[in-house]
Design a protein around this motif. Structure first.
Motif, PDB file in Angstrom:
ATOM      1  N   THR A 145       0.846  -1.276   0.006  1.00  0.00           N
ATOM      2  CA  THR A 145       0.105   0.020  -0.026  1.00  0.00           C
ATOM      3  C   THR A 145       0.930   1.127   0.153  1.00  0.00           C
ATOM      4  N   HIS A 146       1.999   1.062   0.263  1.00  0.00           N
ATOM      5  CA  HIS A 146       3.077   2.329   0.290  1.00  0.00           C
ATOM      6  C   HIS A 146       4.359   1.712   0.185  1.00  0.00           C
ATOM      7  N   THR A 147       5.402   2.412  -0.511  1.00  0.00           N
ATOM      8  CA  THR A 147       6.760   2.076  -0.558  1.00  0.00           C
ATOM      9  C   THR A 147       7.471   2.179   0.779  1.00  0.00           C
ATOM     10  N   SER A 148       6.812   2.803   1.984  1.00  0.00           N
ATOM     11  CA  SER A 148       7.614   2.538   3.063  1.00  0.00           C
ATOM     12  C   SER A 148       7.771   1.179   3.462  1.00  0.00           C
ATOM     13  N   ALA A 149       7.034   0.238   2.912  1.00  0.00           N
ATOM     14  CA  ALA A 149       7.253  -1.263   3.209  1.00  0.00           C
ATOM     15  C   ALA A 149       8.697  -1.487   2.924  1.00  0.00           C
ATOM     16  N   MET A 150       9.432  -0.811   2.159  1.00  0.00           N
ATOM     17  CA  MET A 150      10.792  -1.135   1.692  1.00  0.00           C
ATOM     18  C   MET A 150      11.687  -0.389   2.880  1.00  0.00           C
ATOM     19  N   GLN A 151      11.358   0.275   3.907  1.00  0.00           N
ATOM     20  CA  GLN A 151      12.014   0.809   5.108  1.00  0.00           C
ATOM     21  C   GLN A 151      12.906  -0.243   5.503  1.00  0.00           C
ATOM     22  N   VAL A 152      12.264  -0.856   6.388  1.00  0.00           N
ATOM     23  CA  VAL A 152      12.859  -1.908   7.181  1.00  0.00           C
ATOM     24  C   VAL A 152      13.462  -2.879   6.309  1.00  0.00           C
ATOM     25  N   ARG A 153      12.512  -3.324   5.339  1.00  0.00           N
ATOM     26  CA  ARG A 153      13.451  -4.361   4.307  1.00  0.00           C
ATOM     27  C   ARG A 153      14.637  -3.900   3.975  1.00  0.00           C
ATOM     28  N   THR A 154      15.035  -2.727   3.736  1.00  0.00           N
ATOM     29  CA  THR A 154      16.328  -2.298   3.355  1.00  0.00           C
ATOM     30  C   THR A 154      17.184  -1.926   4.345  1.00  0.00           C
TER      31      THR A 154
END
Ligand SMILES: [Zn+2]
Length: 337
Positions: free
Chosen positions: A167-176
């Motif tokens: 639902t948002h690119t923020s999903a990549m924050q912790v992943r990265t």
């Protein structure tokens, strides 16, 4: 005599339906060839009583001539038609060629490339993540547990296997963050998906860019400076920003940012609904819990994050008033860019 009539009728039916020279040649071989029907009739001659042989031979020869004549005439007719057909199809090498349709970069991608260029100039790494995410990265680690009302803000398409289109690119924050050691600066472009009723300003899939920075002593001032640098590059050097307190569970403090309307330079126009400002992104300091979830010590490190809709920015940039035009596939629209 009956055999002769039969052959005559048989040939009559075949010749009228023969419409090309190949079929005619086949008929010629079938009737007049060495082992053809006419010769086969002739072979019956010695078996006949001698008084009938004369008239039989005459009849067969007459039939042979009639067949030959009919074939020749039909041949003339058919080849005339074939030649005129060929001359209709003749190649005129002086006619100008047909220009192939050349495509070009989609306007959203053009805006995106420009935005990413601004990130790269500031030393950001560009990362891309999966379109289909799990609850963990899309919500849980961003401080949005299952019962949290913030989940309602993002109408989610749930897949039957429990995953979701992010639902948002923020999903990549912790992943990265899990894979990197601070300090780092990362930008994540990509599609996001919401269960929205589509209208002129809402689409169920649109493009976002996420930016986040983690390091020692990163402050809100750094966030402001970064946003100024990027948005002035994309929207023009006169762009001013307005920060307004807002709320997202994964940043604290949180600010919604408006920029000077790039069309009227803040004077007020239809694009900005006469306000002179355009709401452009959400931003804030990364919540200590989110850093902790990524295995980063929030006592030592801090960071900021922001995300904006690059589709929205493309609309602003090109003065487009209906978001559906981007995915409508109408060449009259696309060819303007
Ligand atoms: Zn305006």
């Amino acid at each position: 005599m009956e055999d002769i009539r039969k052959l005559q009728d048989d040939f009559g039916a075949n010749i009228t339906s023969a419409s090309d020279s190949k079929t005619l040649e086949e008929l010629r071989i079938r009737y007049l060839g060495r082992n053809g029907e006419v010769n086969r009739l002739m072979e019956k001659l010695p078996t006949l009583p001698s008084e009938e042989r004369g008239s039989f031979g005459k009849e067969v020869n007459a039939l042979k001539s009639a067949i030959k004549l009919a074939l020749d005439e039909q041949e003339k007719k058919v080849s005339g038609e074939e030649i005129s057909k060929l001359s209709d199809e003749k190649l005129d090498v002086t006619i100008p060629g047909i220009k192939p349709n050349l495509g070009h970069i989609h306007p959203v991608t053009q805006a995106m490339d420009e935005i990413l260029q601004a990130f790269v100039e500031l030393g950001y790494e560009i990362k891309e993540g999966p379109d289909v995410e799990n609850d963990h990265y899309n919500f849980e680690v961003l401080n949005i547990p299952k019962s949290h009302p913030a989940r309602d803000l993002q109408d989610t398409f749930w897949l039957t296997n429990g995953l979701l289109p992010r639902t948002h690119t923020s999903a990549m924050q912790v992943r990265t963050m899990e894979t990197m050691k601070p300090p780092f600066k990362v930008a994540v472009p990509g599609w996001v998906y919401r269960q929205e009723r589509e209208d002129a300003t809402h689409a169920s899939s649109f493009h976002q860019v996420e930016g986040f920075v983690v390091g020692e002593g990163i402050s809100f001032a750094n966030l402001k400076g970064t946003l100024f640098a990027i948005l002035r590059k994309v929207l023009g050097s006169e762009t001013e920003l307005k920060f307004r307190a807002s709320y997202f569970p994964y940043v604290e403090p949180c600010a919604e940012v408006s920029a000077t309307c790039p069309h009227c330079k803040g004077q007020g126009c239809t694009v900005c609904k006469q306000s002179g400002w355009i709401e452009i992104l959400g931003s804030g300091m990364i919540h200590p819990k989110v850093l902790q979830n990524a295995g980063i010590d929030p006592k030592k490190y801090s960071g900021f994050a922001f995300a904006f809709g690059s589709t929205r920015l493309a609309m602003l940039k090109y003065k487009i008033n209906d978001i559906r035009l981007f995915t409508g596939g109408d060449l009259r629209f696309l060819q303007q860019f």
